[in-house]
Design an enzyme around this catalytic site. Structure first.
Site, PDB file in Angstrom:
ATOM      1  N   ALA B  10     125.877 -65.612   2.050  1.00  0.00           N
ATOM      2  CA  ALA B  10     125.471 -66.753   1.222  1.00  0.00           C
ATOM      3  C   ALA B  10     125.042 -67.892   2.123  1.00  0.00           C
ATOM      4  CB  ALA B  10     126.616 -67.210   0.342  1.00  0.00           C
ATOM      5  N   THR B  11     124.382 -68.873   1.528  1.00  0.00           N
ATOM      6  CA  THR B  11     124.118 -70.121   2.241  1.00  0.00           C
ATOM      7  C   THR B  11     124.437 -71.265   1.288  1.00  0.00           C
ATOM      8  OG1 THR B  11     122.268 -69.036   3.340  1.00  0.00           O
ATOM      9  CG2 THR B  11     122.446 -71.430   3.581  1.00  0.00           C
ATOM     10  N   ALA B  12     125.256 -72.195   1.762  1.00  0.00           N
ATOM     11  CA  ALA B  12     125.542 -73.389   0.967  1.00  0.00           C
ATOM     12  C   ALA B  12     125.511 -74.595   1.896  1.00  0.00           C
ATOM     13  CB  ALA B  12     126.904 -73.275   0.297  1.00  0.00           C
ATOM     14  N   GLU B  26     122.308 -71.042  -2.591  1.00  0.00           N
ATOM     15  CA  GLU B  26     121.366 -70.073  -3.169  1.00  0.00           C
ATOM     16  C   GLU B  26     122.121 -69.182  -4.160  1.00  0.00           C
ATOM     17  OE1 GLU B  26     121.979 -66.812  -2.044  1.00  0.00           O
ATOM     18  OE2 GLU B  26     123.660 -67.843  -1.077  1.00  0.00           O
ATOM     19  N   SER B 178     120.845 -63.948   1.498  1.00  0.00           N
ATOM     20  CA  SER B 178     120.636 -65.163   0.696  1.00  0.00           C
ATOM     21  C   SER B 178     119.274 -65.088  -0.005  1.00  0.00           C
ATOM     22  CB  SER B 178     120.676 -66.406   1.587  1.00  0.00           C
ATOM     23  OG  SER B 178     121.898 -66.477   2.277  1.00  0.00           O
TER      24      SER B 178
END
Lengths: 247, 199
Positions: B10-12, B26, B178
């Site tokens: 993931a990307t945050a 995302e 992602s």
């Protein structure tokens, strides 16, 4: 009929037929017979003042009835003072726990409620006795300057100004007459000093008066030195004329 | 460990701007080569003024945020005021550190405005790191590269939202874990707003 309490004052957990808990009422009586303690809110902080009557040879530099709980919170006690120490120890631990859990200074109300909860427990469990002490819990927190009173029954009530101990009825009348919400901390200190004089046999000198402030700007509990109390005393004597029997 | 089959990437990101914070993540969940979901929300509103974005095991982030929402409601009733972001981050940290030897496998960005805008990053064991901007997840390196370059103190809201989008989009371009759009949450002293953008 047995004398007044008819045995209902033997166990604290038993209600009398007319719905009273005698042991709790006796504990509150202990508070009524204690020496006076006063707390007053002002626009720039809170004032705690107590009367202490040390013996002639007693070291008088350690205050017995005002306690620091956290940087920003102080407690003044009236009644059976050793019980206050136990409650204050508890409050100190609670304040630091609260800081660890929430990463912010504990609020005065939170401490007051915690101590009141403790008092309440001691009215409900067998084999214990209620605390014989009432506490004025005061400080400056996220809501500003705050003052709470707890008593042995477990009640906790916010006040603008409050007095507990012997002579507190008279002092409460006096405070109701003279308290103003927009007072400066100096005015409040003079009013507190006057309140002590009113309840005490000593109508002059400051050897029997102890005082602490928590100011809004510093949020720190500070002990007020004798010299400064003398200033408040001279203002108090001038302004309120408490040396007359019914001021 | 069988766990890691269910450890999606993931990307945050989270960043502060003049008067508020932006939190974005995302929307992809993939177990290995299988793309399980293209619409998973990894930003969470914890109170009206504090939000969080997560990367890691989806179950763990959901349990963590649901517990935090519950704890925050109780805390707010007790203190009768908004809970500041540092306090919420600390509460979350305690929940995570409690499980030191069986941790919740999630990284979290906590951000909000109670007084001033603040961002905190938490790792699976519960360390709390204050930052002006932060990124977590498998795309964090890419996102941080972008933000290191373009972040300025005291940006306007629009600039900050664009930077958050740019950071996540950059990560999406090179991180297969992602993708599938960006959820954005903007928090300022008026409260929080959410919207979704294409990647």
């Amino acid at each position: 009929m047995l004398p007044a309490a008819a045995g209902y004052d033997r166990a604290i957990t038993v209600f009398s037929p007319d719905g009273r808990l005698y042991q709790v009422e006796y504990a509150i009586e202990t508070v009524r017979r204690g020496t006076i303690a006063v707390g007053i809110r002002s626009k720039d902080g809170v004032v705690l003042a107590v009367e202490e009557k040390p013996r002639k040879l007693q070291s008088n530099d350690v205050t017995q009835k005002i306690f620091q709980v956290d940087d920003h919170i102080g407690i003044a006690a009236a009644g059976y003072i050793p019980d206050a120490r136990s409650q204050v120890d508890n409050a100190r631990f609670f304040s630091q726990s609260n800081r660890l859990i929430y990463d912010e200074p504990v609020e005065v109300e939170t401490v007051a409620k915690h101590l009141a909860d403790q008092c309440q427990q001691f009215t409900q469990y067998a084999g214990v006795r209620p605390f014989g002490v009432a506490l004025i819990i005061s400080g400056v927190d996220q809501h500003g300057s705050t003052l709470y009173l707890t008593d042995p029954s477990g009640t906790y009530i916010p006040y603008e100004a409050v007095a507990i101990g012997s002579g507190s009825d008279q002092v409460t009348d006096f405070l109701e007459k003279n308290y103003k919400p927009d007072m400066s901390i100096e005015d409040a200190s003079a009013l507190a000093t006057a309140s002590i004089y009113l309840a005490s046999d000593e109508k002059q000198g400051v050897k029997h008066i102890k005082m602490s402030h928590v100011k809004k700007d510093t949020k720190k509990l500070t002990k007020i030195q004798e010299k400064e109390i003398e200033k408040y005393a001279s203002v108090a004597l001038q302004k309120y004329k408490i040396d007359k029997p019914d001021a | 460990m069988a766990y890691f089959e269910y450890m999606p990437g993931a990307t945050a990101v989270g960043l502060t701007f003049n008067g508020g914070v932006v939190i974005a993540s995302e929307r992809r969940i993939a177990y290995g080569n299988f793309l399980v979901s293209k619409s998973t929300k990894k930003t969470f509103s914890i109170t009206d003024y504090v939000g969080a974005a997560c990367a890691g095991l989806v179950a763990d982030m959901q349990i963590l945020t649901l517990q935090m929402i519950a704890l925050a409601k109780i805390r707010k009733l007790n203190i009768k005021r908004e809970i500041p972001p540092n306090s919420l981050a600390k509460m979350m940290s305690s929940l995570m550190y409690e499980r030191r030897y069986f941790p919740l496998l999630t990284q979290v960005i906590v951000g909000g405005v109670v007084g001033k805008p603040e961002i905190y990053t938490l790792d699976p064991l519960g360390s709390v790191l204050p930052d002006d901007y932060a990124a977590v997840g498998t795309g964090a390196e890419m996102a941080l590269g972008v933000m290191d370059n373009d972040f300025k103190e005291g940006m306007e809201e629009k600039e900050a939202v664009n930077l958050a989008l740019k950071a996540i989009r950059s990560a999406i371009m090179r991180d297969t874990a992602s993708g599938d759009g960006v959820d954005v949450m903007v928090i300022d002293k008026k409260g929080s707003r959410e919207f979704t953008e294409k990647s």
